[in-house]
Design an enzyme around this catalytic site. Structure first.
Site, PDB file in Angstrom:
ATOM      1  N   GLU A 181     -10.703 -17.674 -23.821  1.00  0.00           N
ATOM      2  CA  GLU A 181      -9.735 -17.536 -22.728  1.00  0.00           C
ATOM      3  C   GLU A 181      -8.632 -18.570 -22.899  1.00  0.00           C
ATOM      4  O   GLU A 181      -8.867 -19.678 -23.377  1.00  0.00           O
ATOM      5  CB  GLU A 181     -10.451 -17.738 -21.383  1.00  0.00           C
ATOM      6  CG  GLU A 181      -9.577 -17.994 -20.180  1.00  0.00           C
ATOM      7  CD  GLU A 181      -8.658 -16.835 -19.853  1.00  0.00           C
ATOM      8  OE1 GLU A 181      -7.496 -17.116 -19.510  1.00  0.00           O
ATOM      9  OE2 GLU A 181      -9.096 -15.680 -19.948  1.00  0.00           O
ATOM     10  N   CYS A 213       0.848  -1.202   0.000  1.00  0.00           N
ATOM     11  CA  CYS A 213       0.000   0.000   0.000  1.00  0.00           C
ATOM     12  C   CYS A 213       0.879   1.245   0.000  1.00  0.00           C
ATOM     13  O   CYS A 213       1.078   1.868   1.040  1.00  0.00           O
ATOM     14  CB  CYS A 213      -0.914   0.016   1.221  1.00  0.00           C
ATOM     15  SG  CYS A 213      -2.002  -1.393   1.373  1.00  0.00           S
ATOM     16  N   GLN A 232     -11.811 -11.003  -9.984  1.00  0.00           N
ATOM     17  CA  GLN A 232     -11.341  -9.670  -9.605  1.00  0.00           C
ATOM     18  C   GLN A 232     -11.200  -9.585  -8.089  1.00  0.00           C
ATOM     19  O   GLN A 232     -12.109  -9.976  -7.353  1.00  0.00           O
ATOM     20  CB  GLN A 232     -12.320  -8.600 -10.099  1.00  0.00           C
ATOM     21  CG  GLN A 232     -12.318  -8.391 -11.593  1.00  0.00           C
ATOM     22  CD  GLN A 232     -11.136  -7.566 -12.079  1.00  0.00           C
ATOM     23  OE1 GLN A 232     -10.288  -7.139 -11.303  1.00  0.00           O
ATOM     24  NE2 GLN A 232     -11.050  -7.362 -13.385  1.00  0.00           N
ATOM     25  N   TYR A 283     -10.610 -12.764 -23.524  1.00  0.00           N
ATOM     26  CA  TYR A 283      -9.934 -12.915 -22.227  1.00  0.00           C
ATOM     27  C   TYR A 283     -10.999 -13.013 -21.131  1.00  0.00           C
ATOM     28  O   TYR A 283     -10.953 -12.319 -20.125  1.00  0.00           O
ATOM     29  CB  TYR A 283      -8.980 -11.740 -21.962  1.00  0.00           C
ATOM     30  CG  TYR A 283      -8.050 -11.434 -23.110  1.00  0.00           C
ATOM     31  CD1 TYR A 283      -6.829 -12.101 -23.243  1.00  0.00           C
ATOM     32  CD2 TYR A 283      -8.398 -10.493 -24.078  1.00  0.00           C
ATOM     33  CE1 TYR A 283      -5.987 -11.828 -24.321  1.00  0.00           C
ATOM     34  CE2 TYR A 283      -7.561 -10.215 -25.150  1.00  0.00           C
ATOM     35  CZ  TYR A 283      -6.361 -10.884 -25.265  1.00  0.00           C
ATOM     36  OH  TYR A 283      -5.530 -10.615 -26.330  1.00  0.00           O
ATOM     37  N   CYS A 307      -6.240  -3.204 -17.018  1.00  0.00           N
ATOM     38  CA  CYS A 307      -5.600  -2.926 -15.728  1.00  0.00           C
ATOM     39  C   CYS A 307      -4.270  -2.207 -15.929  1.00  0.00           C
ATOM     40  O   CYS A 307      -3.534  -1.994 -14.967  1.00  0.00           O
ATOM     41  CB  CYS A 307      -5.395  -4.221 -14.939  1.00  0.00           C
ATOM     42  SG  CYS A 307      -4.356  -5.432 -15.785  1.00  0.00           S
ATOM     43  N   CYS A 365      -2.862  -6.936   8.565  1.00  0.00           N
ATOM     44  CA  CYS A 365      -2.963  -6.405   7.208  1.00  0.00           C
ATOM     45  C   CYS A 365      -4.349  -5.819   7.000  1.00  0.00           C
ATOM     46  O   CYS A 365      -5.360  -6.476   7.270  1.00  0.00           O
ATOM     47  CB  CYS A 365      -2.687  -7.505   6.179  1.00  0.00           C
ATOM     48  SG  CYS A 365      -2.778  -6.902   4.473  1.00  0.00           S
TER      49      CYS A 365
END
EC number: 2.1.1.190
Length: 464
Positions: free
Chosen positions: A345, A80, A295, A324, A421, A172
């Protein structure tokens, strides 16, 4: 300039990959761990003719946009990197990142980039985390200099750029549910029972990796990866987890003696519960197996898919190609609004999941094919299937192979919805598609708060 200290650099803005930009004697300096508005002394770690890279060693002035990081591991763990920057600014810079990449690489005319669609959750938003066991726990300089004899067994994350050093994670903030308890209790149990933690250099040791997956429906999958085949010790670990955490709905393990942690080619054993968990979206169920991709921010994935569906603006009579497709999440999500959805895919196991997801939801207008996209999407495929009215493509970070882009130009579907992404490779592909398509809409979506990563959805329409 390497290792020299450059004083009083004003940090001006955020650049790609989360690094910030300042200047020294008209040369760009990329600095990590700072925020726009900071004034810092920088130790140069890399010097080139056109730019330098460095790290802050002293702060003279702090940015007004800084906030206090909430995690004790911030600055060491690489998970992060933007906890010190307020969330509104994070979203603004993610939008700017998309704009910069499109202007620099795509070089096509674009409409206004819409404001980044933020995530409602900025903590505990991930549904999957991988933790690594190691007998090489990362120590601070103070700990090393103390010459104390520290317990070097750790369970946590890799230190950036150090493949064999693991930070021992206490708490975390990325994953909720029982994730922190499972990790901490398993580590304590392993130490009490003197079980060996993995030695990545010598590739030996019993406990190698821990994967925890959760769903918005409250289900939990735990996978333990063992580096040795030791039936009694494996049973000891698995029975401990089974008894300690009855909330685990899918408890599995795999024995992996390979040189890497990937297990897609290995057999997993279901110790208790089911060999999958189920996610839900708009009443649709999606089965997620141990090898399935889903995701990693479930709630925000729903927002992402809604954007893709809105951009496609289906009326019910369209043929949709979902490239995909993964486990068919988008394909099944839009199937009710289309005449037929054809998903392609590379990973065969994912295609099997996609077919199951259609089956358990009573969806009968989907077809799925497994294989390399550039090989599957050929002239024979086009002749055997109806031409697409809409193409939805969601490739990996590397973007689309140029042969696939050329085939999209050959197909000439009226609309392409491109989910990415990685705005840089998306922009590269748009430069090629630009000879036949124009960009109508651009919507960044933040899937990963506290990081520089951004998803981006683009609507392309065929030029008239």
């Amino acid at each position: 300039m390497k290792n020299k200290i450059v004083p009083n650099i004003l940090i001006e803005r955020i650049a790609s990959e989360g690094k910030c930009v300042g200047h020294h004697e008209e040369k760009v300096v990329f600095v990590s761990g700072v925020a726009p508005g900071d004034v810092v002394d920088v130790r140069i770690t890399k010097g080139k003719s056109s730019f330098m890279e460095g790290e802050p060693v002293k702060f003279h002035q702090y940015s007004k946009d800084r906030i206090e990081p909430f995690c004790s591991h911030f600055g060491t763990c690489g998970g992060c990197k933007w906890q010190h920057i307020n969330y509104d600014l994070q979203k603004s810079y993610k939008r700017q990142q998309v704009l910069d990449q499109f202007q620099r690489i795509a070089k096509v005319q674009i409409p206004e980039v819409l404001p980044t669609l933020g995530s409602e959750k900025t903590k505990y938003y991930r549904n999957k985390l991988d933790f690594t066991f190691s007998n090489k726990k990362w120590l601070t300089l103070e700990q090393i200099r103390s010459e104390e004899d520290f317990d070097r067994n750790a369970l946590g994350f890799h230190i950036p750029k150090m493949f064999d050093k693991i930070i021992d994670v206490d708490h975390c903030y990325l994953q909720g549910g029982i994730s922190n308890d499972v990790r901490n209790e398993l580590r304590a149990f392993a130490k009490e029972n003197k079980l060996s933690f993995y030695d990545i250099r010598n590739q030996e040791g019993l406990l190698r990796n821990l994967i925890i997956r959760t769903t918005s429906t409250g289900q939990t999958m735990v996978i333990v990866q063992f580096g040795e085949s030791d039936p009694s010790s494996i049973d000891l670990v698995m029975e401990f987890l089974n008894q300690k955490f009855p909330e685990i709905t899918s408890l599995l393990y795999v024995i992996n003696t390979k040189g890497n942690e990937t297990f897609h080619d290995l057999e997993l054993v279901t110790y208790s519960g089911l060999p999958y968990i189920e996610e839900e979206m708009e009443g649709l169920k999606f089965r997620v197996g141990p090898k399935s991709f889903y995701q990693t921010n479930s709630e925000q994935a729903y927002e992402l898919y809604k954007v893709a569906r809105d951009f496609a603006s289906l009326k019910g009579d369209e043929i949709v190609y979902d490239l995909y497709t993964g486990t068919g999440t988008i394909a099944n999500f839009v199937a009710k609004q289309a005449k037929q959805v054809i998903g392609v895919e590379y990973v065969e196991a994912a295609i099997e999941d996609a077919k199951i997801n259609s089956q358990i939801n009573g969806i009968e207008n989907t077809l799925f094919y497994a294989g390399d996209m550039k090989d599957i999407l050929n002239e024979e495929f086009i002749q055997n299937h109806a031409a697409p009215d809409v193409i939805i493509t969601d490739p990996p970070r590397a973007g689309m192979d140029e042969k696939v882009v050329q085939m999209l130009l050959r197909l000439a579907a009226p609309k392409i919805v491109y989910v990415s992404c990685n705005p840089a490779t998306q922009a590269r592909d748009l430069a090629l598609l630009g000879e036949q398509y124009q960009v109508e809409k651009i919507q960044p979506v933040d899937m990963f708060p506290q990081t520089y990563h951004v998803e981006n959805v683009v609507l392309l329409t065929l030029k008239k």
